[in-house]
Motif scaffolding. Structure first.
Motif, PDB file in Angstrom:
ATOM      1  N   GLU A  62       0.846  -1.193   0.000  1.00 16.17           N
ATOM      2  CA  GLU A  62       0.000   0.000   0.000  1.00 16.17           C
ATOM      3  C   GLU A  62       0.884   1.247   0.000  1.00 16.17           C
ATOM      4  O   GLU A  62       1.913   1.278   0.681  1.00 16.17           O
ATOM      5  CB  GLU A  62      -0.866  -0.015   1.265  1.00 16.17           C
ATOM      6  CG  GLU A  62      -1.973   0.998   1.224  1.00 16.17           C
ATOM      7  CD  GLU A  62      -2.865   0.902   2.470  1.00 16.17           C
ATOM      8  OE1 GLU A  62      -3.326   1.965   2.921  1.00 16.17           O
ATOM      9  OE2 GLU A  62      -3.059  -0.231   2.971  1.00 16.17           O
ATOM     10  N   ILE A  63       0.469   2.241  -0.740  1.00 18.99           N
ATOM     11  CA  ILE A  63       1.248   3.477  -0.773  1.00 18.99           C
ATOM     12  C   ILE A  63       0.916   4.313   0.459  1.00 18.99           C
ATOM     13  O   ILE A  63      -0.232   4.702   0.684  1.00 18.99           O
ATOM     14  CB  ILE A  63       0.978   4.272  -2.060  1.00 18.99           C
ATOM     15  CG1 ILE A  63       1.505   3.468  -3.261  1.00 18.99           C
ATOM     16  CG2 ILE A  63       1.646   5.648  -2.006  1.00 18.99           C
ATOM     17  CD1 ILE A  63       1.315   4.127  -4.590  1.00 18.99           C
ATOM     18  N   THR A  64       1.937   4.531   1.260  1.00 18.76           N
ATOM     19  CA  THR A  64       1.742   5.342   2.467  1.00 18.76           C
ATOM     20  C   THR A  64       2.641   6.563   2.427  1.00 18.76           C
ATOM     21  O   THR A  64       2.420   7.534   3.120  1.00 18.76           O
ATOM     22  CB  THR A  64       2.108   4.535   3.741  1.00 18.76           C
ATOM     23  OG1 THR A  64       3.438   4.028   3.575  1.00 18.76           O
ATOM     24  CG2 THR A  64       1.158   3.382   3.959  1.00 18.76           C
ATOM     25  N   GLY A  65       3.677   6.472   1.620  1.00 19.13           N
ATOM     26  CA  GLY A  65       4.674   7.544   1.625  1.00 19.13           C
ATOM     27  C   GLY A  65       4.444   8.546   0.522  1.00 19.13           C
ATOM     28  O   GLY A  65       3.649   8.324  -0.383  1.00 19.13           O
ATOM     29  N   LYS A  66       5.149   9.614   0.618  1.00 18.50           N
ATOM     30  CA  LYS A  66       5.026  10.655  -0.403  1.00 18.50           C
ATOM     31  C   LYS A  66       6.065  10.495  -1.495  1.00 18.50           C
ATOM     32  O   LYS A  66       5.963  11.082  -2.546  1.00 18.50           O
ATOM     33  CB  LYS A  66       5.172  12.025   0.257  1.00 18.50           C
ATOM     34  CG  LYS A  66       3.988  12.372   1.146  1.00 18.50           C
ATOM     35  CD  LYS A  66       3.850  13.888   1.262  1.00 18.50           C
ATOM     36  CE  LYS A  66       2.468  14.321   1.705  1.00 18.50           C
ATOM     37  NZ  LYS A  66       2.051  13.750   2.965  1.00 18.50           N
ATOM     38  N   GLU A  67       7.108   9.678  -1.212  1.00 17.39           N
ATOM     39  CA  GLU A  67       8.171   9.555  -2.216  1.00 17.39           C
ATOM     40  C   GLU A  67       8.339   8.114  -2.685  1.00 17.39           C
ATOM     41  O   GLU A  67       8.649   7.222  -1.913  1.00 17.39           O
ATOM     42  CB  GLU A  67       9.494  10.063  -1.647  1.00 17.39           C
ATOM     43  CG  GLU A  67      10.585  10.095  -2.716  1.00 17.39           C
ATOM     44  CD  GLU A  67      11.874  10.702  -2.191  1.00 17.39           C
ATOM     45  OE1 GLU A  67      11.863  11.905  -1.867  1.00 17.39           O
ATOM     46  OE2 GLU A  67      12.869   9.977  -2.100  1.00 17.39           O
ATOM     47  N   ILE A  68       8.117   7.947  -3.973  1.00 16.10           N
ATOM     48  CA  ILE A  68       8.288   6.639  -4.603  1.00 16.10           C
ATOM     49  C   ILE A  68       9.451   6.769  -5.588  1.00 16.10           C
ATOM     50  O   ILE A  68       9.602   7.805  -6.237  1.00 16.10           O
ATOM     51  CB  ILE A  68       7.000   6.247  -5.371  1.00 16.10           C
ATOM     52  CG1 ILE A  68       5.784   6.205  -4.435  1.00 16.10           C
ATOM     53  CG2 ILE A  68       7.171   4.926  -6.108  1.00 16.10           C
ATOM     54  CD1 ILE A  68       5.821   5.129  -3.379  1.00 16.10           C
ATOM     55  N   ALA A  69      10.266   5.703  -5.689  1.00 21.59           N
ATOM     56  CA  ALA A  69      11.365   5.744  -6.660  1.00 21.59           C
ATOM     57  C   ALA A  69      11.396   4.449  -7.460  1.00 21.59           C
ATOM     58  O   ALA A  69      11.180   3.368  -6.903  1.00 21.59           O
ATOM     59  CB  ALA A  69      12.696   5.944  -5.949  1.00 21.59           C
ATOM     60  N   LEU A  70      11.608   4.572  -8.759  1.00 25.53           N
ATOM     61  CA  LEU A  70      11.751   3.401  -9.629  1.00 25.53           C
ATOM     62  C   LEU A  70      13.244   3.193  -9.883  1.00 25.53           C
ATOM     63  O   LEU A  70      13.904   4.055 -10.475  1.00 25.53           O
ATOM     64  CB  LEU A  70      11.018   3.624 -10.956  1.00 25.53           C
ATOM     65  CG  LEU A  70       9.553   3.160 -11.002  1.00 25.53           C
ATOM     66  CD1 LEU A  70       8.720   3.827  -9.924  1.00 25.53           C
ATOM     67  CD2 LEU A  70       8.940   3.397 -12.370  1.00 25.53           C
ATOM     68  N   LEU A  71      13.741   2.028  -9.414  1.00 20.25           N
ATOM     69  CA  LEU A  71      15.184   1.795  -9.429  1.00 20.25           C
ATOM     70  C   LEU A  71      15.555   0.643 -10.356  1.00 20.25           C
ATOM     71  O   LEU A  71      15.162  -0.497 -10.122  1.00 20.25           O
ATOM     72  CB  LEU A  71      15.658   1.465  -8.010  1.00 20.25           C
ATOM     73  CG  LEU A  71      15.248   2.472  -6.927  1.00 20.25           C
ATOM     74  CD1 LEU A  71      15.690   1.977  -5.549  1.00 20.25           C
ATOM     75  CD2 LEU A  71      15.860   3.834  -7.212  1.00 20.25           C
ATOM     76  N   PRO A  72      16.335   0.918 -11.391  1.00 17.38           N
ATOM     77  CA  PRO A  72      16.833  -0.164 -12.245  1.00 17.38           C
ATOM     78  C   PRO A  72      17.892  -0.972 -11.486  1.00 17.38           C
ATOM     79  O   PRO A  72      18.248  -0.616 -10.360  1.00 17.38           O
ATOM     80  CB  PRO A  72      17.451   0.591 -13.429  1.00 17.38           C
ATOM     81  CG  PRO A  72      17.765   1.938 -12.922  1.00 17.38           C
ATOM     82  CD  PRO A  72      16.786   2.246 -11.823  1.00 17.38           C
ATOM     83  N   PRO A  73      18.385  -2.072 -12.075  1.00 23.32           N
ATOM     84  CA  PRO A  73      19.389  -2.889 -11.372  1.00 23.32           C
ATOM     85  C   PRO A  73      20.581  -2.046 -10.912  1.00 23.32           C
ATOM     86  O   PRO A  73      21.017  -1.138 -11.616  1.00 23.32           O
ATOM     87  CB  PRO A  73      19.809  -3.902 -12.443  1.00 23.32           C
ATOM     88  CG  PRO A  73      18.626  -4.010 -13.338  1.00 23.32           C
ATOM     89  CD  PRO A  73      18.016  -2.644 -13.382  1.00 23.32           C
ATOM     90  N   PHE A  74      21.084  -2.386  -9.733  1.00 17.95           N
ATOM     91  CA  PHE A  74      22.175  -1.616  -9.134  1.00 17.95           C
ATOM     92  C   PHE A  74      23.506  -1.940  -9.827  1.00 17.95           C
ATOM     93  O   PHE A  74      23.729  -3.063 -10.252  1.00 17.95           O
ATOM     94  CB  PHE A  74      22.292  -1.916  -7.639  1.00 17.95           C
ATOM     95  CG  PHE A  74      21.055  -1.601  -6.846  1.00 17.95           C
ATOM     96  CD1 PHE A  74      20.052  -0.787  -7.378  1.00 17.95           C
ATOM     97  CD2 PHE A  74      20.876  -2.097  -5.561  1.00 17.95           C
ATOM     98  CE1 PHE A  74      18.904  -0.483  -6.642  1.00 17.95           C
ATOM     99  CE2 PHE A  74      19.728  -1.809  -4.819  1.00 17.95           C
ATOM    100  CZ  PHE A  74      18.738  -1.007  -5.362  1.00 17.95           C
ATOM    101  N   ALA A  75      24.376  -0.953  -9.851  1.00 20.48           N
ATOM    102  CA  ALA A  75      25.649  -1.129 -10.557  1.00 20.48           C
ATOM    103  C   ALA A  75      26.801  -0.448  -9.826  1.00 20.48           C
ATOM    104  O   ALA A  75      27.741   0.036 -10.437  1.00 20.48           O
ATOM    105  CB  ALA A  75      25.529  -0.585 -11.979  1.00 20.48           C
ATOM    106  N   GLY A  76      26.708  -0.415  -8.495  1.00 16.14           N
ATOM    107  CA  GLY A  76      27.770   0.240  -7.727  1.00 16.14           C
ATOM    108  C   GLY A  76      29.057  -0.558  -7.741  1.00 16.14           C
ATOM    109  O   GLY A  76      29.057  -1.759  -7.994  1.00 16.14           O
ATOM    110  N   GLY A  77      30.142   0.137  -7.487  1.00 16.79           N
ATOM    111  CA  GLY A  77      31.427  -0.537  -7.290  1.00 16.79           C
ATOM    112  C   GLY A  77      32.235  -0.746  -8.540  1.00 16.79           C
ATOM    113  O   GLY A  77      31.870  -0.528  -9.614  1.00 16.79           O
TER     114      GLY A  77
END
Lengths: 77, 147
Positions: A62-77
């Motif tokens: 359920e959406i409770t927050g004001k901020e939603i983010a769509l995140l593609p696969p991570f590529a750190g490092g």
């Protein structure tokens, strides 16, 4: 309600913006994604996770927050 | 003494060898340390469909990334007997051959730092929302995915 949505990586290329506010009357992330899929057809073919208030959540959440983010696969490092 | 203060992780551009050297030098006063271990992530010039990666342009969901880095830091201090730990990750363009990730752990004993470093690097790769645009020599690009 108004929801702020952030886009990153190739998702931001699909939406051609990094952030937008959407007026939304549903209750779950999955319903919000239906709205986004109709706005951005190419989103359907892409792999991403969703964060609500900086935490990854399943699409049925359920959406409770004001901020939603769509995140593609991570590529750190 | 345990050094657990939150620190800024992101640095604009590549991480220089000078910065890494200075970080090591700063630990000479911490004489309870008997072992350091360092991981340096370097941008690889992968060849994909005949095109060579010349740089990676890093972006991050910074608010969430900072929370995740902090979670990793706390988990590492909880799990391992570390004296201190430092993580630096680049944002923006880092050329092939340059350093984009610097993880530095220190402990009284060596076995701890071998295990802790792997734990931390794997958690960063899996859990932190950082995104990498691989830029090819002809200015086209593709998005990097961690395995």
């Amino acid at each position: 309600m108004n929801i702020s949505i952030k886009y990153f990586g190739f998702i931001a290329e699909v939406t051609d913006c990094e952030e937008e506010t959407i007026s939304f009357s549903g209750t779950t992330i999955s319903e919000l994604l239906d709205v986004l899929h109709s706005k951005y057809e190419a989103l359907k073919n892409n792999d991403f996770q969703v964060a609500q208030n900086q935490s990854l959540v399943p699409f049925e959440t359920e959406i409770t927050g004001k901020e939603i983010a769509l995140l593609p696969p991570f590529a750190g490092g | 003494m345990t050094d657990k203060k939150p620190k800024s992780v992101f640095k604009e551009g590549a991480i220089s060898s000078g910065f890494i050297g200075e970080s090591i030098a700063k630990h000479q006063t911490k004489t309870s340390i008997g072992a350091h271990n360092i991981f340096l992530g370097q941008v690889r010039a992968d060849v994909i469909d005949g095109k060579t990666v010349s740089a990676i342009d890093y972006t991050a969901y910074e608010d969430m990334a900072n929370i995740k880095f902090n979670d990793i830091r706390e988990a590492a201090f909880e799990k391992f007997d570390l004296t201190c730990m430092h993580i630096y990750h680049s944002l923006g363009v880092v050329k092939a051959g340059e350093i984009c990730l610097f993880v530095f752990v220190s402990s009284p004993r060596r076995k701890v730092v071998f295990e802790a470093l792997e734990f931390i690097v794997e958690k960063i790769k899996a859990n932190v929302p950082v995104f990498g645009k691989e830029i090819f020599e002809d200015d086209s690009h593709q998005w990097k995915v961690n395995n």
